[in-house]
Scaffold this active site. Structure first.
Site, short mmCIF file in Angstrom:
data_model
loop_
_atom_site.label_atom_id
_atom_site.label_comp_id
_atom_site.label_asym_id
_atom_site.label_seq_id
_atom_site.Cartn_x
_atom_site.Cartn_y
_atom_site.Cartn_z
N SER A 539 3.00 -17.57 -6.59
CA SER A 539 4.08 -18.25 -7.30
C SER A 539 5.21 -17.25 -7.57
CB SER A 539 3.54 -18.89 -8.58
OG SER A 539 4.46 -19.80 -9.11
N ASP A 624 3.06 -29.30 -3.46
CA ASP A 624 3.40 -28.39 -4.56
C ASP A 624 4.69 -28.87 -5.23
OD1 ASP A 624 3.95 -26.23 -6.24
OD2 ASP A 624 3.21 -24.77 -4.79
N HIS A 659 0.34 -26.94 -6.23
CA HIS A 659 0.56 -25.55 -6.63
C HIS A 659 -0.73 -24.82 -6.96
CE1 HIS A 659 3.33 -22.41 -7.77
NE2 HIS A 659 2.73 -22.25 -8.93
#
Length: 684
Positions: A539, A624, A659
């Site tokens: 991330s 995501d 995600h």
């Protein structure tokens, strides 16, 4: 023999798109890879080509990957159960039954010997689904009704449902796109936070009466400033509902008496830019964690639910330059505070009457400790959780009066794990500007020889502190001679709020400098062999990997970037993308010329060059919602077109996940095994 033809690395078509702002023309050949609906056949085909190429290139590692997966699963307890807790007449537990991927939440009335009542079996709810995640699980004040939310796609878009726990029946009420829910005290009214359908920002609060039409729900609050996020909670006293409105730098709370669900929320203290605060209520007064008197936060109190200033607030704990106040727990006779000093978390108990203070102490050089779930305030028994690189997660119960501590549960590591076989360390690295950066390390003692391969992990954003905990998956690296390191770079909050501020906005380059300097120091100090250095981040930590690989590619043999945020300028210029507007105070707003050029200077996608890069594995999820799949896809396409080496560059897109990767207790080990197999193969 029917041999499959060997696939070549996919070469994405170039379809030039020009971004223009501040008089700057920015060429984007792979802009076309964006599809908000995630249905474009050409794009899906390209992602599948990349997956097929990754599968082919990793096929020689299939046995290693399978072995790693089997190791990771074998270390897990066949059956896993939480420590039971008591609340309002019931004992609550959650457990994973043998071979099951999802938890069963249940309770027993009066004692643990009473018949078990199932609240929700997530295995049943997940049946037939490729992805399943339970969100909120909230009980009414009388404990007879349950609200729960579920995500079945992976985009963190939850559907809210209700269950009558007396009859076991699911109610007809169903509400889409909900991020938070809380019950009023009438056992009939719930307040929930609604997400924006496009940006997914939580921005509205509605009131719903059970059994009423959802279309008739009452909008009680809407946040019009899209740099703020909205959530809702209930105080410790259960007397107030609190709408919490937060941006990166500013907060506001609205309160409502939970016994008067038809009333109106009022502002506890109007927002003021730069003032962050949060509130709780217990034993007749409000507790406020606030930065109004110091950036590392103070704890103050007041009896007033409506405040026009902070002048009348009483100070319980002053803001300090060397200690960050992170949180607190309110008990009948004691206040428990969660603090951070010298990069380590601290638990301290303070007597409400005498002011007596005691601090828990631990022997590990690096560790994590925090308050466990303590639903009952009217007791001297306090539960906390402790873990370290070498100590599996452990739940303790502390008698706040006597100091006696009882271990309630420690996670088991199946197999031949012995904590004493491993050693953890905390070292400090001097960065190029003279700042001392903490680094946490662990390795297997009998395999450490100063020529080891090393995996360095970091995050360094949002003031998120990377606390050190036990991860049994890492044993698959340590037992193969790896050193595992966590670099606590600027942008986290390990050393207080200033540590965060020195790694954000126009200071963001410090984050990348710290990581590079830590890497060089660990090599020079003998913690790693120069040719066997690996790095990983996910991330915003993937942004770190992307920036570092552009700035110092020669330092690394291999890198793993998971769901990486790598097209920062394009994303932060697009207000339709989730998180964009709420993060201007984190990265900067590129509509401002100064921020635009600064962000462009480190943007991983924009700074790809025609140089040799290390071996790279990049992963993403098609669904995501935090970092859109097209960012890593575009990045890999550009890297493949420009890089001058012949090392591996692999992109894996999970076509069913978001995600957080795969759902379920064991499935995520597939991702970890893939990443570790990639790294281990390059260290041999």
């Amino acid at each position: 023999m029917n041999l499959k033809p060997k696939l070549s690395a996919p070469q994405a078509l170039k379809k030039t798109h020009i971004h223009e702002i501040h008089g700057d023309l920015r060429k984007d050949d792979y802009f076309w890879l964006r599809d908000d609906d995630r249905k474009d056949p050409e794009i899906i085909d390209y992602l599948q080509q990349e997956n097929a190429f990754t599968e082919q290139e990793m096929s020689p590692l299939a046995d290693l990957q399978a072995k790693l997966y089997d190791e990771m699963v074998a270390r897990q307890e066949p059956e896993l159960q939480s420590v039971p807790y008591f609340k309002k007449g019931f004992w609550y537990t959650s457990r994973y039954d043998q071979g099951k991927d999802y938890p069963l939440h249940s309770r027993r009335k009066g004692s643990m010997e009473a018949p078990e009542q199932s609240l929700i079996d997530c295995n049943e709810r997940a049946q037939g689904l490729m992805y399943y995640q339970l969100g909120d699980l909230s009980l009414s004040s009388n404990s007879m009704l349950m609200a729960f939310s579920e995500d079945v796609v992976g985009r963190r878009q939850y559907t809210l449902r209700f269950k009558n726990l007396k009859t076991g029946e699911l109610l007809n009420d169903l509400i889409e796109n909900v991020s938070d829910v809380v019950w009023a005290n009438d056992n009939q009214t719930v307040y929930y936070v609604k997400q924006h359908p496009e940006t997914l920002l939580p921005y509205q609060v509605y009131r719903h009466q059970l059994g009423a039409k959802v279309n008739d729900d009452v909008l009680v609050y809407e946040e019009l400033d899209d740099t703020f996020y909205v959530s809702i909670d209930k105080t410790r006293s259960e007397q107030y509902l609190v709408i919490e409105i937060d941006s990166t730098t500013t907060s506001e709370c609205l309160v409502l008496n939970a016994d008067q669900p038809m009333g109106e929320f009022v502002s506890f203290l109007p927002r003021s830019r730069g003032h962050e605060y949060s509130i709780d209520h217990f034993q007749g007064q409000f507790y406020i964690r606030t930065n109004n008197s110091g950036k590392n936060f103070a704890l103050k109190t007041t009896t007033s639910a409506i405040n026009h200033s902070t002048d009348a607030w009483n100070t319980l704990i002053e803001a300090r330059n060397d200690v960050l106040l992170e949180g607190y727990e309110l008990m009948r006779e004691w206040l428990i505070v969660e603090e951070r000093q010298d990069g380590l978390p601290i638990l301290r108990q303070i007597n409400h009457q005498s002011g007596e203070s005691k601090t828990l102490t631990f022997s590990d050089p690096v560790y994590t400790v925090f308050s466990h779930y303590n639903p009952e305030a009217n007791t001297a028994k306090f539960r906390y959780q402790y873990t370290s690189f070498t100590t599996p997660s452990s739940v303790y119960e502390l008698d706040l009066n006597s100091g006696e501590t009882v271990l309630l549960k420690q996670s088991q590591v199946m197999g031949e794990f012995e904590s004493g076989d491993y050693k953890s360390e905390r070292v400090w690295v001097t960065a190029r500007d003279g700042v001392q950066v903490p680094v946490s390390l662990v390795y297997r003692k009998n395999l450490f020889n100063h020529k080891n391969p090393i995996l360095i992990y970091a995050y360094g954003s949002y003031g998120h502190s990377l606390d050190i905990g036990f991860d049994s998956s890492n044993l698959s690296l340590l037992d193969r001679g790896f050193v595992y390191a966590v670099a606590h770079v600027r942008g986290g909050e390990e050393l207080g709020r200033s540590w965060y501020e020195l790694g954000k906005l126009l200071n963001k380059q410090n984050t990348f400098n710290d990581f590079i300097d830590v890497t060089k120091s660990l090599i020079e100090s003998g913690y790693a062999a120069k040719e066997q250095v690996f790095a990983m981040g996910g991330s915003a930590g993937g942004l770190l990997i992307g920036a570092v690989v552009n700035q110092a590619p020669e330092l690394y043999q291999g890198m793993v970037a998971a769901v990486p945020f790598v097209d920062i300028v394009s994303t932060m210029l697009d207000e339709s993308i989730p998180l964009t507007t709420g993060e201007y105070d984190e990265w900067g707003n590129p509509n401002n010329k100064n921020y635009y050029h600064y962000m462009l200077s480190y943007s991983p996608y924009d700074q790809v060059k025609a140089v040799d890069y290390p071996n790279m594995l990049v992963t993403t999820g098609l669904h995501d919602s935090q970092v859109q799949y097209w960012e890593p896809a575009k990045w890999v396409a550009k890297l493949r077109a420009l890089k001058t080496d012949h090392k591996q560059l692999l992109l894996y897109t999970d076509m069913e996940a978001g995600h957080g990767g795969k759902s379920g207790r064991f499935k995520h080990f597939e991702d970890t095994a893939r990443e570790f197999a990639f790294i281990i193969s390059l260290a041999q």
